[in-house]
Design a protein around this motif. Structure first.
Motif, short mmCIF file in Angstrom:
data_model
loop_
_atom_site.label_atom_id
_atom_site.label_comp_id
_atom_site.label_asym_id
_atom_site.label_seq_id
_atom_site.Cartn_x
_atom_site.Cartn_y
_atom_site.Cartn_z
N HIS A 280 5.28 -8.41 -10.70
CA HIS A 280 5.04 -7.68 -9.46
C HIS A 280 3.54 -7.50 -9.26
O HIS A 280 2.74 -7.67 -10.19
CB HIS A 280 5.73 -6.31 -9.49
N LEU A 281 3.16 -7.11 -8.04
CA LEU A 281 1.75 -6.99 -7.70
C LEU A 281 1.11 -5.70 -8.19
O LEU A 281 -0.12 -5.58 -8.17
CB LEU A 281 1.57 -7.08 -6.18
N ARG A 282 1.91 -4.72 -8.61
CA ARG A 282 1.35 -3.46 -9.10
C ARG A 282 0.36 -3.76 -10.23
O ARG A 282 0.66 -4.47 -11.18
CB ARG A 282 2.47 -2.55 -9.61
N GLY A 283 -0.83 -3.20 -10.11
CA GLY A 283 -1.86 -3.40 -11.13
C GLY A 283 -2.87 -4.47 -10.78
O GLY A 283 -3.94 -4.55 -11.40
N ILE A 284 -2.56 -5.32 -9.81
CA ILE A 284 -3.51 -6.33 -9.34
C ILE A 284 -4.39 -5.70 -8.26
O ILE A 284 -3.90 -4.98 -7.39
CB ILE A 284 -2.76 -7.56 -8.80
N THR A 285 -5.68 -5.96 -8.30
CA THR A 285 -6.62 -5.32 -7.39
C THR A 285 -7.07 -6.27 -6.29
O THR A 285 -6.87 -7.49 -6.37
CB THR A 285 -7.86 -4.82 -8.14
N ALA A 286 -7.72 -5.69 -5.28
CA ALA A 286 -8.29 -6.50 -4.21
C ALA A 286 -9.33 -7.47 -4.76
O ALA A 286 -9.43 -8.62 -4.32
CB ALA A 286 -8.90 -5.60 -3.14
N GLU A 298 -3.98 -22.34 -2.61
CA GLU A 298 -3.49 -23.67 -2.96
C GLU A 298 -2.11 -23.60 -3.63
O GLU A 298 -1.24 -24.43 -3.37
CB GLU A 298 -4.48 -24.36 -3.90
N GLN A 299 -1.91 -22.59 -4.47
CA GLN A 299 -0.66 -22.51 -5.23
C GLN A 299 0.45 -21.82 -4.46
O GLN A 299 1.62 -22.23 -4.52
CB GLN A 299 -0.89 -21.76 -6.55
N CYS A 300 0.11 -20.76 -3.69
CA CYS A 300 1.14 -19.91 -3.07
C CYS A 300 1.17 -19.97 -1.55
O CYS A 300 2.17 -19.58 -0.94
CB CYS A 300 0.93 -18.45 -3.49
N GLY A 301 0.09 -20.42 -0.96
CA GLY A 301 0.01 -20.46 0.50
C GLY A 301 -0.74 -19.28 1.08
O GLY A 301 -0.90 -18.25 0.42
N ASP A 302 -1.21 -19.45 2.31
CA ASP A 302 -2.04 -18.43 2.94
C ASP A 302 -1.30 -17.13 3.21
O ASP A 302 -1.82 -16.04 2.99
CB ASP A 302 -2.60 -18.97 4.26
N ARG A 303 -0.06 -17.23 3.72
CA ARG A 303 0.65 -16.00 4.06
C ARG A 303 0.93 -15.16 2.82
O ARG A 303 0.87 -13.93 2.87
CB ARG A 303 1.95 -16.31 4.81
N ALA A 304 1.21 -15.82 1.72
CA ALA A 304 1.45 -15.07 0.47
C ALA A 304 0.19 -14.30 0.07
O ALA A 304 0.27 -13.14 -0.35
CB ALA A 304 1.86 -16.02 -0.64
N LEU A 305 -0.97 -14.93 0.21
CA LEU A 305 -2.22 -14.24 -0.10
C LEU A 305 -2.43 -13.05 0.83
O LEU A 305 -2.80 -11.95 0.38
CB LEU A 305 -3.40 -15.21 0.02
N LEU A 306 -2.20 -13.24 2.12
CA LEU A 306 -2.37 -12.16 3.08
C LEU A 306 -1.43 -10.99 2.79
O LEU A 306 -1.83 -9.82 2.87
CB LEU A 306 -2.14 -12.67 4.50
N ARG A 307 -0.20 -11.31 2.42
CA ARG A 307 0.75 -10.24 2.10
C ARG A 307 0.36 -9.52 0.82
O ARG A 307 0.60 -8.31 0.69
CB ARG A 307 2.16 -10.83 2.02
N ALA A 308 -0.25 -10.22 -0.10
CA ALA A 308 -0.76 -9.56 -1.32
C ALA A 308 -1.93 -8.64 -0.97
O ALA A 308 -2.04 -7.53 -1.51
CB ALA A 308 -1.18 -10.61 -2.33
N PHE A 309 -2.81 -9.10 -0.07
CA PHE A 309 -3.90 -8.23 0.40
C PHE A 309 -3.32 -6.94 0.99
O PHE A 309 -3.83 -5.84 0.74
CB PHE A 309 -4.73 -8.94 1.48
N HIS A 310 -2.26 -7.08 1.79
CA HIS A 310 -1.64 -5.89 2.37
C HIS A 310 -1.17 -4.94 1.28
O HIS A 310 -1.45 -3.73 1.34
CB HIS A 310 -0.43 -6.29 3.24
N PHE A 311 -0.48 -5.47 0.28
CA PHE A 311 0.08 -4.58 -0.74
C PHE A 311 -0.99 -3.77 -1.46
O PHE A 311 -0.85 -2.56 -1.63
CB PHE A 311 0.89 -5.37 -1.78
N VAL A 312 -2.05 -4.42 -1.91
CA VAL A 312 -3.01 -3.70 -2.76
C VAL A 312 -3.68 -2.56 -2.00
O VAL A 312 -3.98 -1.51 -2.59
CB VAL A 312 -4.06 -4.66 -3.36
N ARG A 313 -3.89 -2.74 -0.70
CA ARG A 313 -4.49 -1.65 0.09
C ARG A 313 -3.43 -0.63 0.51
O ARG A 313 -3.68 0.58 0.51
CB ARG A 313 -5.17 -2.23 1.32
#
Length: 428
Positions: A280-286, A298-313
């Motif tokens: 899970h993303l808990r513990g991963i920082t911006a 490259e590995q997960c795609g752009d939308r996955a990265l954007l959604r991860a950005f949303h979570f951490v903030r």
């Protein structure tokens, strides 16, 4: 549990008024409206189930919920701020002396569930029968002797509204089972966990635990899902008179066929977590995301990265919102609500179905709030998104104007004025 005539007497002479005010946190003048719903439920129960063996009836209530902070953070072991609302699902219910649940929902009719079979049924996926069977199965798995019951149910929680009508339905069934067959031994958190499992395994919808917890526990709650099996739940003191009305705006869009869109959000967030060797993303920082952004794309795609950005903030924001409410710092609270809404629209991308050009009801509702409020108050999508409702905190001096302008576009009855109710799932 009481005989029908005794329920009518208690309502008529006001003996239920105090209990109703405790549950709903309502003004004295509003008590009669809530009491009338319970009177109707008891009368309709007696009409539809005249063979009630004991002659006694129990009254039950489970609220809808509004997510105030933490959009799609719970399934990543994150934090949320959520509240039960004054719209609820209620029932009159009693054991029927059989092994069959007969559950009549106003507007939907009768659902019958044979409890001789407690395993998930493929033919019941995405139906209320699946939730009834799931809750009964999970209560039985805890060692309780579960039997059939009859229930007449009516709900003011709009189906597909983002106010979690399914969580209210699960909580209602959990409270009924606990009261009729478990000696009230199931606490609110246990019932919430049962509701999530019933929805995941029996109903077939992936979801976190936020909706069920908010409905079952009640009030304003800050929930930390770092340990999803034992979430930390903090009851937040009710908001003082902050000068704003909580409004829920129904975009009149449907949740039908959106399971894939909902499932894609945790799947993509989990893919980014897996990049870091985590579940899970808990513990991963911006900073972690920024340093590795090229490889994540490259590995997960752009939308996955954007959604991860949303979570951490968003995970940080949910905690900050709870702190702002506890401190009575409502300007900061409203700022954070608006920030959450922008993040959901820009990064999480759960305000419109991908590829839909002509129909973007949620985005339209958000735009209306932006134009009408013009820098005042706050607004955001809440719940799963893609369809359903949005949330707004509207200054009291412009509530009438706000509601009128919203309903000019979205239709009469699209804007609901709600309160955070003190009680979760409960026996009346």
């Amino acid at each position: 549990m009481f005989e029908r005539k005794d329920i009518d007497k208690m309502i008529a002479d006001g003996r239920l008024d105090q209990r109703i005010r405790e549950v709903y946190g309502c003004h004295v003048r509003e008590t009669a409206g809530y009491a009338d719903r319970f009177r109707k439920a008891a009368a309709k129960f007696e009409e539809i189930f005249p063979d009630n063996p004991s002659g006694n009836i129990g009254l039950y209530s489970a609220p809808g919920r509004t997510e105030i902070g933490g959009n799609h953070t719970d399934h990543q072991q994150g934090c949320v701020l959520s509240g039960s609302v004054s719209l609820d699902t209620i029932a009159a219910a009693a054991p029927n002396g059989t092994e069959t649940v007969r559950f009549y929902s106003e507007g939907y009719g009768m659902t019958s569930v044979d409890l001789h079979e407690l395993k998930p049924q493929e033919t019941e996926k995405n139906t209320s029968a699946a939730l009834i069977r799931g809750m009964a199965s999970l209560a039985a798995a805890k060692g309780f002797a579960i039997h059939g019951f009859d229930a007449y149910c009516l709900s003011s929680v709009l189906s597909g509204s983002g106010l979690s009508s399914s969580a209210a339905f699960e909580t209602l069934n959990g409270v009924i089972l606990a009261n009729l067959f478990c000696g009230d031994a199931l606490d609110a958190v246990e019932i919430a966990k049962m509701g999530q499992q019933a929805e995941n395994v029996f109903f077939g919808k992936p979801c976190g635990l936020q909706d069920q917890t908010a409905s079952s526990v009640g009030g304003l709650v800050a929930i930390d899902f770092q340990d999803p099996r034992n979430p930390k739940i903090e009851k937040i003191p009710p908001m003082a008179d902050m000068g704003y009305q909580l409004c829920i705006i129904d975009s009149h869009s449907s949740h039908d066929d959106l399971t894939g869109e909902y499932a894609a959000i945790p799947a993509e967030m989990n893919a980014v977590a897996a990049f870091f060797g985590k579940e899970h993303l808990r513990g991963i920082t911006a900073d972690d995301l920024l340093v590795n952004a090229k490889a994540i794309r490259e590995q997960c795609g752009d939308r996955a990265l954007l959604r991860a950005f949303h979570f951490v903030r968003e995970n940080i924001r949910a905690k900050e919102e709870a702190s702002a409410v506890k401190a009575g710092n409502y300007p900061e609270f409203l700022r954070l609500v608006n920030e959450s809404g922008r993040s959901s629209w820009m990064y999480l991308q759960n305000t419109a179905v991908p590829g839909s050009v002509r129909h973007q009801a949620v985005n339209t509702a958000l735009a209306l709030c932006d134009m009408i409020l013009d820098g005042r108050g706050a607004f955001r999508v809440h719940g799963g998104g893609f369809a359903g409702t949005i949330q707004a905190f509207v200054p009291q001096d412009m509530v009438e104007e706000f509601q009128e302008k919203i309903e000019q576009v979205l239709g009469k009855g699209s804007c609901y004025r709600l309160n955070i109710r003190p009680a979760g799932g409960t026996v009346i």
